[in-house]
Design a protein around this motif. Structure first.
Motif, PDB file in Angstrom:
ATOM      1  N   PHE A  51      24.805 128.016 -81.487  1.00 42.60           N
ATOM      2  CA  PHE A  51      24.872 128.425 -79.784  1.00 42.60           C
ATOM      3  C   PHE A  51      23.528 128.791 -79.832  1.00 42.60           C
ATOM      4  O   PHE A  51      22.993 128.205 -78.835  1.00 42.60           O
ATOM      5  CB  PHE A  51      25.957 129.838 -79.969  1.00 42.60           C
ATOM      6  CG  PHE A  51      24.780 130.269 -78.892  1.00 42.60           C
ATOM      7  CD1 PHE A  51      25.226 130.234 -78.021  1.00 42.60           C
ATOM      8  CD2 PHE A  51      23.637 131.531 -78.652  1.00 42.60           C
ATOM      9  CE1 PHE A  51      24.856 130.812 -76.443  1.00 42.60           C
ATOM     10  CE2 PHE A  51      23.105 131.794 -77.772  1.00 42.60           C
ATOM     11  CZ  PHE A  51      24.076 131.686 -76.571  1.00 42.60           C
ATOM     12  N   ALA A  52      22.797 128.949 -80.711  1.00 48.97           N
ATOM     13  CA  ALA A  52      21.280 129.139 -79.745  1.00 48.97           C
ATOM     14  C   ALA A  52      20.443 127.486 -80.158  1.00 48.97           C
ATOM     15  O   ALA A  52      19.817 127.383 -79.482  1.00 48.97           O
ATOM     16  CB  ALA A  52      20.143 129.898 -81.241  1.00 48.97           C
ATOM     17  N   ASN A  53      21.143 127.228 -81.128  1.00 54.29           N
ATOM     18  CA  ASN A  53      20.560 125.175 -80.848  1.00 54.29           C
ATOM     19  C   ASN A  53      21.376 124.461 -80.043  1.00 54.29           C
ATOM     20  O   ASN A  53      20.352 123.961 -78.934  1.00 54.29           O
ATOM     21  CB  ASN A  53      20.996 124.533 -82.331  1.00 54.29           C
ATOM     22  CG  ASN A  53      20.323 125.131 -83.355  1.00 54.29           C
ATOM     23  OD1 ASN A  53      19.188 125.048 -83.453  1.00 54.29           O
ATOM     24  ND2 ASN A  53      20.597 124.799 -84.627  1.00 54.29           N
ATOM     25  N   TYR A  63      18.230 135.716 -77.336  1.00 55.76           N
ATOM     26  CA  TYR A  63      19.801 135.912 -77.652  1.00 55.76           C
ATOM     27  C   TYR A  63      20.457 136.822 -78.456  1.00 55.76           C
ATOM     28  O   TYR A  63      21.364 137.201 -77.858  1.00 55.76           O
ATOM     29  CB  TYR A  63      20.213 134.765 -78.810  1.00 55.76           C
ATOM     30  CG  TYR A  63      19.934 133.314 -78.036  1.00 55.76           C
ATOM     31  CD1 TYR A  63      19.600 132.319 -76.733  1.00 55.76           C
ATOM     32  CD2 TYR A  63      18.975 132.544 -78.513  1.00 55.76           C
ATOM     33  CE1 TYR A  63      19.522 131.749 -75.706  1.00 55.76           C
ATOM     34  CE2 TYR A  63      18.529 131.065 -78.548  1.00 55.76           C
ATOM     35  CZ  TYR A  63      18.870 130.780 -77.097  1.00 55.76           C
ATOM     36  OH  TYR A  63      18.715 129.564 -77.132  1.00 55.76           O
ATOM     37  N   PHE A  64      20.177 137.949 -79.191  1.00 61.59           N
ATOM     38  CA  PHE A  64      20.164 138.841 -79.613  1.00 61.59           C
ATOM     39  C   PHE A  64      19.169 139.607 -79.674  1.00 61.59           C
ATOM     40  O   PHE A  64      18.744 140.125 -80.596  1.00 61.59           O
ATOM     41  CB  PHE A  64      20.614 138.744 -81.651  1.00 61.59           C
ATOM     42  CG  PHE A  64      21.863 137.366 -81.255  1.00 61.59           C
ATOM     43  CD1 PHE A  64      22.989 137.689 -80.845  1.00 61.59           C
ATOM     44  CD2 PHE A  64      21.329 135.720 -81.620  1.00 61.59           C
ATOM     45  CE1 PHE A  64      24.303 137.036 -81.514  1.00 61.59           C
ATOM     46  CE2 PHE A  64      22.566 135.075 -81.915  1.00 61.59           C
ATOM     47  CZ  PHE A  64      23.911 135.433 -81.500  1.00 61.59           C
ATOM     48  N   ALA A  65      19.037 140.470 -78.934  1.00 57.21           N
ATOM     49  CA  ALA A  65      18.794 141.436 -78.400  1.00 57.21           C
ATOM     50  C   ALA A  65      19.632 142.885 -78.274  1.00 57.21           C
ATOM     51  O   ALA A  65      20.665 142.744 -77.798  1.00 57.21           O
ATOM     52  CB  ALA A  65      17.195 142.182 -77.486  1.00 57.21           C
ATOM     53  N   PRO A  66      18.548 143.952 -77.902  1.00 54.78           N
ATOM     54  CA  PRO A  66      19.316 145.195 -77.356  1.00 54.78           C
ATOM     55  C   PRO A  66      19.617 145.249 -75.855  1.00 54.78           C
ATOM     56  O   PRO A  66      19.202 144.648 -74.889  1.00 54.78           O
ATOM     57  CB  PRO A  66      17.768 146.082 -77.336  1.00 54.78           C
ATOM     58  CG  PRO A  66      17.133 145.764 -78.359  1.00 54.78           C
ATOM     59  CD  PRO A  66      17.103 144.686 -78.266  1.00 54.78           C
ATOM     60  N   VAL A  67      20.292 146.109 -76.181  1.00 59.05           N
ATOM     61  CA  VAL A  67      21.644 145.507 -74.639  1.00 59.05           C
ATOM     62  C   VAL A  67      21.608 147.405 -73.952  1.00 59.05           C
ATOM     63  O   VAL A  67      21.511 148.394 -74.625  1.00 59.05           O
ATOM     64  CB  VAL A  67      23.141 145.138 -75.078  1.00 59.05           C
ATOM     65  CG1 VAL A  67      23.141 143.676 -74.926  1.00 59.05           C
ATOM     66  CG2 VAL A  67      24.208 146.387 -75.927  1.00 59.05           C
ATOM     67  N   VAL A  68      22.336 147.626 -72.517  1.00 58.98           N
ATOM     68  CA  VAL A  68      22.628 148.929 -71.859  1.00 58.98           C
ATOM     69  C   VAL A  68      24.351 148.657 -72.207  1.00 58.98           C
ATOM     70  O   VAL A  68      24.824 147.777 -72.084  1.00 58.98           O
ATOM     71  CB  VAL A  68      22.044 148.255 -70.297  1.00 58.98           C
ATOM     72  CG1 VAL A  68      23.002 150.314 -69.680  1.00 58.98           C
ATOM     73  CG2 VAL A  68      20.941 148.290 -70.166  1.00 58.98           C
ATOM     74  N   SER A  79      27.705 136.067 -77.051  1.00 59.37           N
ATOM     75  CA  SER A  79      28.910 136.240 -77.875  1.00 59.37           C
ATOM     76  C   SER A  79      30.245 135.572 -77.773  1.00 59.37           C
ATOM     77  O   SER A  79      30.657 135.074 -78.629  1.00 59.37           O
ATOM     78  CB  SER A  79      28.989 137.821 -77.648  1.00 59.37           C
ATOM     79  OG  SER A  79      27.972 138.689 -78.200  1.00 59.37           O
ATOM     80  N   LEU A  80      30.482 136.096 -76.333  1.00 63.91           N
ATOM     81  CA  LEU A  80      31.489 134.741 -76.016  1.00 63.91           C
ATOM     82  C   LEU A  80      31.442 133.636 -76.725  1.00 63.91           C
ATOM     83  O   LEU A  80      32.608 132.501 -76.739  1.00 63.91           O
ATOM     84  CB  LEU A  80      32.037 134.551 -74.807  1.00 63.91           C
ATOM     85  CG  LEU A  80      32.970 136.494 -74.507  1.00 63.91           C
ATOM     86  CD1 LEU A  80      33.341 136.342 -73.003  1.00 63.91           C
ATOM     87  CD2 LEU A  80      34.521 136.671 -74.896  1.00 63.91           C
ATOM     88  N   GLN A  81      30.346 132.755 -75.904  1.00 63.28           N
ATOM     89  CA  GLN A  81      30.027 131.306 -76.769  1.00 63.28           C
ATOM     90  C   GLN A  81      29.918 131.211 -77.719  1.00 63.28           C
ATOM     91  O   GLN A  81      29.836 130.599 -78.741  1.00 63.28           O
ATOM     92  CB  GLN A  81      28.891 130.966 -75.562  1.00 63.28           C
ATOM     93  CG  GLN A  81      28.488 129.735 -75.617  1.00 63.28           C
ATOM     94  CD  GLN A  81      29.620 128.563 -75.315  1.00 63.28           C
ATOM     95  OE1 GLN A  81      29.781 129.140 -73.709  1.00 63.28           O
ATOM     96  NE2 GLN A  81      29.985 127.723 -76.386  1.00 63.28           N
ATOM     97  N   ASP A  82      29.392 132.385 -78.640  1.00 61.19           N
ATOM     98  CA  ASP A  82      29.265 132.287 -80.104  1.00 61.19           C
ATOM     99  C   ASP A  82      30.341 131.920 -80.820  1.00 61.19           C
ATOM    100  O   ASP A  82      30.865 131.553 -81.968  1.00 61.19           O
ATOM    101  CB  ASP A  82      28.086 133.751 -80.581  1.00 61.19           C
ATOM    102  CG  ASP A  82      27.975 133.525 -82.008  1.00 61.19           C
ATOM    103  OD1 ASP A  82      27.181 133.120 -82.558  1.00 61.19           O
ATOM    104  OD2 ASP A  82      28.346 134.809 -82.959  1.00 61.19           O
TER     105      ASP A  82
END
Length: 411
Positions: free
Chosen positions: A297-299, A318-323, A255-258
């Motif tokens: 970011f993904a590229n 990259y973007f998925a469920p988190v704890v 997220s920070l890199q994005d």
């Protein structure tokens, strides 16, 4: 002979047979369509189940839609899809929290309900019938006495951005799904459905989502609450929360890199400053620039030469469920294997299935170079969900591969 269903009134619109139903959220006008066998059924398209998650609601848990008094025209499907990561579609919009309802035209009441969650790796897809990303037509389902509901939910950066704290805990895509389930509980009886007979099912990332709902107390009571006949309550088609791609461990870093690719050096700024700026400047940070930043970011990450470091950053999609950290709207605060080990999950009858040779979908035009990379470093074959970082651990897992697969083996 015209068929009817509970709480529906038959009306005509431009020569078409339409159905109007009065729900707790407001009156809705649907249309008559026909199954593959010619059975008539009622379709209610693009019904909003939550407020548009824009402006200050961006990156936040969904809020229930405001009830309406005017008749909502649901006779045609609005081709609105949530932002997709790897493609740009004119139909992409943040105002995408919609669902479709397909209802048998019969005198039956207390009809079982099936709620479908689409796949797409948490970054693409939709619950549309037709148009862009529209694959889920009800033509075969509606020869059976079942109500089918299909939904959109936020994807990619919009659905799974997380700052790792209470500012933006994450999992908003999953919370959208819960909000859709709440909509069904509140409204489905008006269509003749039984809110106590709701089965949830999904494919791929949708299947993993179903598994996450089995692990979350947020979803308790949203599907099959009765157990007299031990009927199925959930179906998982090709995915579970235990899949290495189905949850992300480094979402804060991503997220920070994005954010950096969106023009803000957030690595040296408290995340709250960054996220509040995104939320309070909807004109500057509308959907497309945020979506573009996620793609950049993904590229960028996929182009990095250090394969091992890249894999340590990804640790799932990259973007998925988190704890999540504990918060007022937590969806899940423990890893899935911990929840399963402790027995703190919804214990209901389920069905799990996979397709033969599912992994072949990952074969690509770059297969030769991928195999050459494995020859160069057998450690690249180490199971990704081990997330090994210590060189000795990597080597110990790699050694059996070196012994059993000859160098240059032709796969």
């Amino acid at each position: 002979m015209l068929f009817r269903i509970v709480a529906l009134a038959v009306v005509f619109l431009n020569g078409h047979i339409c159905q109007q139903v009065n729900t707790p959220d407001g009156p809705i006008l649907g249309t008559t369509e026909y199954s593959i066998a010619g059975t008539p059924y009622s379709s209610f398209y693009s019904i909003p189940y939550a407020k548009p998650p824009v402006g200050t609601l961006r990156f936040q848990a969904p809020q229930a839609v405001e009830p309406w008094t005017e008749v909502y025209n649901a006779t045609t499907e609005q081709k609105r899809v949530c932002y997709q990561l790897y493609q740009d579609l004119p139909e992409e919009t943040e105002d995408c929290l919609l669902l479709n309802v397909y209802v048998p035209q019969s005198n039956a009441t207390d009809i079982p309900v099936m709620l479908f969650i689409h796949g797409g790796g948490f970054i693409s897809g939709s619950g549309l019938n037709g148009g862009p990303q529209g694959f889920y037509r009800p033509n075969f389902w509606m020869d059976n006495n079942v109500i089918l509901v299909s939904i959109n939910y936020r994807l990619g950066v919009f659905g799974f951005f997380s700052t790792g704290d209470e500012v933006i805990p994450g999992n908003n895509g999953l919370k959208d799904q819960v909000q859709a389930m709440k909509w069904v509980q509140r409204n489905i009886a008006s269509f003749g459905g039984d809110p106590k007979k709701v089965l949830i099912f999904g494919q791929s990332a949708g299947s993993a989502s179903v598994g996450w709902h089995l692990l979350s107390s947020s979803s308790t009571g949203m599907y099959k609450k009765y157990r007299k006949k031990r009927r199925l309550a959930a179906i998982l088609q090709s995915g579970t929360p235990l899949c290495p791609w189905a949850y992300q461990r480094n979402q804060t870093t991503i997220s920070l890199q994005d954010g950096q690719f969106d023009g803000l050096a957030v690595s040296v700024i408290h995340p709250e400053i960054q996220t509040n700026y995104w939320k309070s400047n909807p004109l500057t940070y509308a959907g497309t620039p945020i979506d573009d930043a996620a793609l950049t970011f993904a590229n960028w990450d996929s182009s990095q030469p250090n394969w091992a470091e890249r894999k340590q950053l990804e640790q799932g999609f990259y973007f998925a469920p988190v704890v999540e950290v504990e918060n007022n709207e937590s969806f899940v605060t423990e890893y899935p294997y911990v929840i399963l080990e402790n027995g703190n999950f919804n214990k209901i009858p389920i069905m799990i299935g996979t397709d033969a040779d599912e992994g072949l979908m990952n074969l690509s035009e770059y297969l030769d170079s991928q195999l050459a990379a494995y020859d160069e470093a057998y450690s690249r074959m180490n199971p990704g969900n081990l997330h090994l970082v210590d060189a000795q651990d990597i080597s110990e897992v790699e050694m059996p591969l070196k012994k059993n697969i000859p160098h240059g083996y032709d796969f």
